[in-house]
Design an enzyme around this catalytic site. Sequence first.
Site, short mmCIF file in Angstrom:
data_model
loop_
_atom_site.label_atom_id
_atom_site.label_comp_id
_atom_site.label_asym_id
_atom_site.label_seq_id
_atom_site.Cartn_x
_atom_site.Cartn_y
_atom_site.Cartn_z
N ASP A 55 6.01 4.11 2.62
CA ASP A 55 6.81 2.91 2.36
C ASP A 55 5.88 1.74 2.03
O ASP A 55 5.10 1.31 2.89
CB ASP A 55 7.65 2.59 3.60
CG ASP A 55 8.79 1.63 3.30
OD1 ASP A 55 8.75 0.97 2.26
OD2 ASP A 55 9.72 1.54 4.13
N ASP A 56 5.93 1.26 0.80
CA ASP A 56 5.13 0.10 0.36
C ASP A 56 3.64 0.42 0.25
O ASP A 56 2.80 -0.48 0.32
CB ASP A 56 5.29 -1.09 1.32
CG ASP A 56 6.65 -1.76 1.23
OD1 ASP A 56 7.51 -1.26 0.50
OD2 ASP A 56 6.85 -2.77 1.93
N CYS A 88 12.71 -0.59 -1.96
CA CYS A 88 12.90 0.65 -1.20
C CYS A 88 14.11 1.46 -1.63
O CYS A 88 14.00 2.60 -2.06
CB CYS A 88 13.01 0.32 0.29
SG CYS A 88 11.48 -0.28 1.03
N ASP A 323 7.32 4.78 -2.21
CA ASP A 323 8.54 4.31 -2.87
C ASP A 323 8.28 3.11 -3.76
O ASP A 323 9.04 2.84 -4.69
CB ASP A 323 9.63 3.99 -1.84
CG ASP A 323 9.23 2.92 -0.83
OD1 ASP A 323 8.08 2.43 -0.86
OD2 ASP A 323 10.08 2.58 0.03
N ASN A 324 7.22 2.38 -3.51
CA ASN A 324 6.83 1.25 -4.37
C ASN A 324 5.45 0.77 -3.97
O ASN A 324 4.92 1.16 -2.93
CB ASN A 324 7.83 0.09 -4.29
CG ASN A 324 8.16 -0.35 -2.88
OD1 ASN A 324 9.25 -0.05 -2.37
ND2 ASN A 324 7.25 -1.05 -2.23
#
Length: 504
Positions: A55-56, A88, A323-324
């Site tokens: 995540d991130d 997200c 996710d990013n």
Amino acid sequence: MVDMLRHPRRLGAALAVTSLLALSVWTSAPAAGTTLPADPAAAATPPNVILILTDDLAWNLVQYMPQVQRLQRDGMTFTNYTVTDSLCCPSRSSIFTGKFPHDTGVFTNGGTDGGFAVFKGRGNESNTFATALQAKGYATAMMGKYLNGYLPADTQGGSLPYVPPGWSDWRVAGNGYPEYNYDLNENHTVVHYGDSPADYLTDVVSGKGSSFIQNAVAANKPFLLEIATFAPHGPFTPAPEDLTDFPGLTAPRTPAFNKLPANAPGWLAGNAPLTAAQKTTIDTNFRKRAQSVQAVDRMIGDLRADLAASGVADNTYLVFTSDNGFHMGEYRLTSGKQTAFDTDVRVPLIVVGPGVAAGSTRPEIVQNIDLAPTFQRIGGADVASAVNGRSLLPLLNGEPAANWRTASLIEHHGPGQDADDPDFQTAKAGTPTTYSALRTAVYTYVEYSTGEREYYDRVADPYQLNNIAATLSAARLAALHTALDALVNCHSQSACWTAGHVTA
């Protein structure tokens, strides 16, 4: 039992007995409407799939992750992999379905155009890579983070805490960002975890993932495992043993750090230089992010050891991605995402598995919409024509890709966010207005709902500091608009594949 709780991998082994009771569920028929046509080319022993979704996590953290670097040495790195939206829920929706936000309907983390409620309400849950592989006889497990707005105790109108279709083993949190004091929905039962070292969420899902692998192998079942960590998302909480790692580490000072691009769009143009205090906070948070991914890195090493010990390493694809991305000081922005800059949309995608050449790289334009069809083809499942993405198996197998797509699409709705959104950002962190963007191997072109445009020649300007849209001819801008519009309005694999071959 106390000793096991302090050692999550021992706890995972202890849970194996309990998890074996669920194996009968894996052999039952899939939910109505999820069965896909059989694929005669499927292997006698279908390969397993493990997706590690962080995540991130931005590319600049990989240098602090030795197990991820080992994945690169042992497998394939995609150097032009981007997400459909640097946020997200939209990104995860694309991963699950293989569809752009304009087809999932998920553009934000909540409200009328995003979040779990919209994803479920539009029927996306019945058409994911999990439902496809479960229909092919796979044991399927989802662990960690699902979609923004999902609550472990929510029954969604049923009698038990809700578990989406397609998943044999479901161990998913709601607010797991702090890594402690969270609830997991464990196969329709809500279990609370506290604040002891043994409750650290990344370690907990690591242990449960190991248990799942062992049980699936023991049952002679092909398996799909997604472990979606909350790390390194804020508040950037490291595991106890990593709290003092990397003393003095500071965020990278690239040429874009504290630099405003020339001819910046209105949402960005007014940003003042970073203050000393803001730089200090950025450095502190970057160090905490590097610390927090250490548990993720150990998890990867542990899972690979489990695969080897179980004798299935050579028949398992392990996929690592995020996710990013995340900006930290670039473009005079503090910490955040959501922009079309490469800091936010270009993220790691690294794959090891059968036939994947060690130490290889692929420069093709690939996106998170390609993951679902890849997993489905690995498992011998057909890919629905409504899917926008394309299987990466030919690239993973080292085949030439002379006719691969040349452009990716990024779609984002902004700038509004709910104050309780874990991804809430101030203007200083970046609140871009609604945009769609076209990214090729050499340029990024952005159109905003305000009528503003950006064009960055990333060959001459790799840090995207000079917006030259105003210098382009009317004919060139028209061609770019037409190409972008074709991707924004594609709604099938064939249409999106055709639109992705941009000549502008």
